[in-house]
Design a protein around this motif. Structure first.
Motif, mmCIF file in Angstrom:
data_model
loop_
_atom_site.group_PDB
_atom_site.id
_atom_site.type_symbol
_atom_site.label_atom_id
_atom_site.label_comp_id
_atom_site.label_asym_id
_atom_site.label_seq_id
_atom_site.Cartn_x
_atom_site.Cartn_y
_atom_site.Cartn_z
ATOM 1 N N MET A 1 42.251 44.413 -48.596
ATOM 2 C CA MET A 1 42.909 45.581 -49.187
ATOM 3 C C MET A 1 41.889 46.677 -49.505
ATOM 4 S SD MET A 1 45.426 43.467 -51.700
ATOM 5 C CE MET A 1 46.456 44.761 -52.313
ATOM 6 N N VAL A 2 40.731 46.290 -50.013
ATOM 7 C CA VAL A 2 39.697 47.277 -50.337
ATOM 8 C C VAL A 2 39.178 47.937 -49.070
ATOM 9 C CG1 VAL A 2 37.378 47.550 -51.285
ATOM 10 C CG2 VAL A 2 39.049 46.154 -52.489
ATOM 11 N N ILE A 3 39.012 47.167 -48.006
ATOM 12 C CA ILE A 3 38.560 47.743 -46.736
ATOM 13 C C ILE A 3 39.601 48.718 -46.196
ATOM 14 C CG2 ILE A 3 37.988 47.198 -44.340
ATOM 15 C CD1 ILE A 3 36.719 44.592 -45.444
ATOM 16 N N SER A 4 40.877 48.376 -46.323
ATOM 17 C CA SER A 4 41.934 49.289 -45.889
ATOM 18 C C SER A 4 41.934 50.560 -46.729
ATOM 19 C CB SER A 4 43.290 48.604 -45.992
ATOM 20 O OG SER A 4 43.333 47.480 -45.161
ATOM 21 N N MET A 5 41.683 50.416 -48.027
ATOM 22 C CA MET A 5 41.611 51.588 -48.895
ATOM 23 C C MET A 5 40.441 52.477 -48.494
ATOM 24 S SD MET A 5 41.192 51.772 -53.008
ATOM 25 C CE MET A 5 39.542 51.113 -52.901
ATOM 26 N N ALA A 6 39.307 51.873 -48.142
ATOM 27 C CA ALA A 6 38.162 52.656 -47.685
ATOM 28 C C ALA A 6 38.504 53.406 -46.399
ATOM 29 C CB ALA A 6 36.949 51.750 -47.476
ATOM 30 N N ALA A 7 39.280 52.779 -45.513
ATOM 31 C CA ALA A 7 39.708 53.463 -44.283
ATOM 32 C C ALA A 7 40.599 54.660 -44.609
ATOM 33 C CB ALA A 7 40.431 52.481 -43.368
ATOM 34 N N ALA A 8 41.473 54.511 -45.598
ATOM 35 C CA ALA A 8 42.317 55.640 -46.013
ATOM 36 C C ALA A 8 41.457 56.760 -46.598
ATOM 37 C CB ALA A 8 43.356 55.169 -47.018
ATOM 38 N N PHE A 9 40.433 56.406 -47.376
ATOM 39 C CA PHE A 9 39.527 57.412 -47.925
ATOM 40 C C PHE A 9 38.770 58.139 -46.821
ATOM 41 C CE2 PHE A 9 39.090 55.000 -52.188
ATOM 42 C CZ PHE A 9 40.200 55.657 -52.692
ATOM 43 N N LEU A 10 38.337 57.411 -45.800
ATOM 44 C CA LEU A 10 37.647 58.042 -44.678
ATOM 45 C C LEU A 10 38.574 58.977 -43.912
ATOM 46 C CD1 LEU A 10 35.473 55.086 -43.368
ATOM 47 C CD2 LEU A 10 34.699 57.133 -44.570
ATOM 48 N N GLY A 11 39.835 58.575 -43.761
ATOM 49 C CA GLY A 11 40.811 59.453 -43.123
ATOM 50 C C GLY A 11 41.024 60.733 -43.911
ATOM 51 N N ILE B 1 47.197 56.897 -42.699
ATOM 52 C CA ILE B 1 48.464 56.266 -43.055
ATOM 53 C C ILE B 1 48.399 54.770 -42.791
ATOM 54 C CG2 ILE B 1 50.914 56.137 -42.467
ATOM 55 C CD1 ILE B 1 50.799 59.167 -42.019
ATOM 56 N N CYS B 2 47.791 54.389 -41.695
ATOM 57 C CA CYS B 2 47.649 52.975 -41.365
ATOM 58 C C CYS B 2 46.828 52.256 -42.432
ATOM 59 C CB CYS B 2 47.012 52.826 -39.989
ATOM 60 S SG CYS B 2 46.877 51.132 -39.433
ATOM 61 N N GLY B 3 45.734 52.854 -42.888
ATOM 62 C CA GLY B 3 44.926 52.258 -43.944
ATOM 63 C C GLY B 3 45.706 52.115 -45.240
ATOM 64 N N ALA B 4 46.517 53.118 -45.572
ATOM 65 C CA ALA B 4 47.311 53.057 -46.799
ATOM 66 C C ALA B 4 48.388 51.983 -46.711
ATOM 67 C CB ALA B 4 47.944 54.418 -47.075
ATOM 68 N N VAL B 5 49.037 51.880 -45.558
ATOM 69 C CA VAL B 5 50.074 50.845 -45.386
ATOM 70 C C VAL B 5 49.450 49.458 -45.432
ATOM 71 C CG1 VAL B 5 51.724 49.888 -43.732
ATOM 72 C CG2 VAL B 5 51.694 52.332 -44.171
ATOM 73 N N THR C 1 50.227 46.214 -47.909
ATOM 74 C CA THR C 1 50.863 45.033 -47.341
ATOM 75 C C THR C 1 49.956 43.814 -47.216
ATOM 76 O OG1 THR C 1 50.376 45.825 -45.114
ATOM 77 C CG2 THR C 1 52.526 46.399 -46.042
ATOM 78 N N LEU C 2 48.651 43.995 -47.157
ATOM 79 C CA LEU C 2 47.769 42.842 -46.999
ATOM 80 C C LEU C 2 47.749 41.997 -48.271
ATOM 81 C CD1 LEU C 2 44.781 44.439 -45.088
ATOM 82 C CD2 LEU C 2 46.470 42.867 -44.196
ATOM 83 N N THR C 3 47.422 40.714 -48.119
ATOM 84 C CA THR C 3 47.430 39.808 -49.267
ATOM 85 C C THR C 3 46.030 39.495 -49.782
ATOM 86 O OG1 THR C 3 47.474 37.913 -47.764
ATOM 87 C CG2 THR C 3 49.588 38.737 -48.584
ATOM 88 N N LYS C 4 45.014 39.554 -48.953
ATOM 89 C CA LYS C 4 43.651 39.279 -49.401
ATOM 90 C C LYS C 4 43.055 40.547 -49.992
ATOM 91 C CE LYS C 4 42.873 35.551 -46.265
ATOM 92 N NZ LYS C 4 42.005 34.437 -46.395
ATOM 93 N N VAL C 5 42.471 40.407 -51.172
ATOM 94 C CA VAL C 5 42.010 41.561 -51.926
ATOM 95 C C VAL C 5 40.871 42.286 -51.212
ATOM 96 C CG1 VAL C 5 41.189 42.307 -54.178
ATOM 97 C CG2 VAL C 5 42.703 40.366 -54.021
ATOM 98 N N VAL C 6 39.981 41.560 -50.591
ATOM 99 C CA VAL C 6 38.870 42.206 -49.885
ATOM 100 C C VAL C 6 39.390 43.025 -48.707
ATOM 101 C CG1 VAL C 6 36.754 41.778 -48.599
ATOM 102 C CG2 VAL C 6 37.248 40.420 -50.608
#
Length: 154
Positions: free
Chosen positions: A17-27, A2-6, A10-15
């Motif tokens: 955002m992709v790292i956060s998306m990868a964290a959501a995928f790992l979760g 959930i933290c990765g998805a949020v 909410t983040l502004t830098k695209v890179v």
């Protein structure tokens, strides 16, 4: 997860955002492991957390982001979006809590059952031609995307 998805939203830098998306995928892969679907978890990590995230980072690096203008903040739209998100969460929470689910049968598989082996056998015997054609198609699409990105740069 959930933290990765949020953070993705909410983040502004695209890179970032992709790292956060990868964290959501790992979760999500971790949730598949808890559900005893190890093959699906492995594919989740390999395809989504690995390949898709790297492909998105390559796409970000190949495009020009210097001329992007940041949109002005709209408090009314943000408040309406937050209200809609909270309402959707409340509706889903109520629906899940009020639903009566049937009793689950024993999910313990016999020791000789190996779903990963059966999926592999089926993939490399019955579906080997579509599998190879798909790999060629994806390779051609990736090379075409690189060629288009280089033409725009010149």
């Amino acid at each position: 997860m959930i933290c990765g998805a949020v953070l993705m939203v909410t983040l502004t830098k695209v890179v970032h955002m992709v790292i956060s998306m990868a964290a959501a995928f790992l979760g999500l892969a971790g949730m598949f492991v808890l559900l005893e679907a190890e093959f699906v978890a492995f594919v989740q990590v390999l395809i989504y957390a690995g390949a898709v995230s790297i492909l998105m980072i390559f796409g970000i690096m190949m495009t020009n982001h210097g001329s992007a203008q940041q949109e002005p903040t709209r408090p009314l739209h943000e408040a309406m979006a937050a209200t809609a998100a909270i309402s959707l969460f409340a509706l889903l929470f109520y629906a899940i809590r009020s639903t009566t689910f049937p009793a689950a049968e024993s999910s313990i598989l016999p020791a000789e059952a190996d779903n990963t082996m059966e999926i592999g056998k089926l993939l490399y015997t019955g579906y080997v031609i579509p599998f190879e054609l798909l790999s060629i198609l994806l390779t051609v699409a990736f090379i075409g995307a690189i060629a288009i990105a280089r033409k725009e740069e010149e």
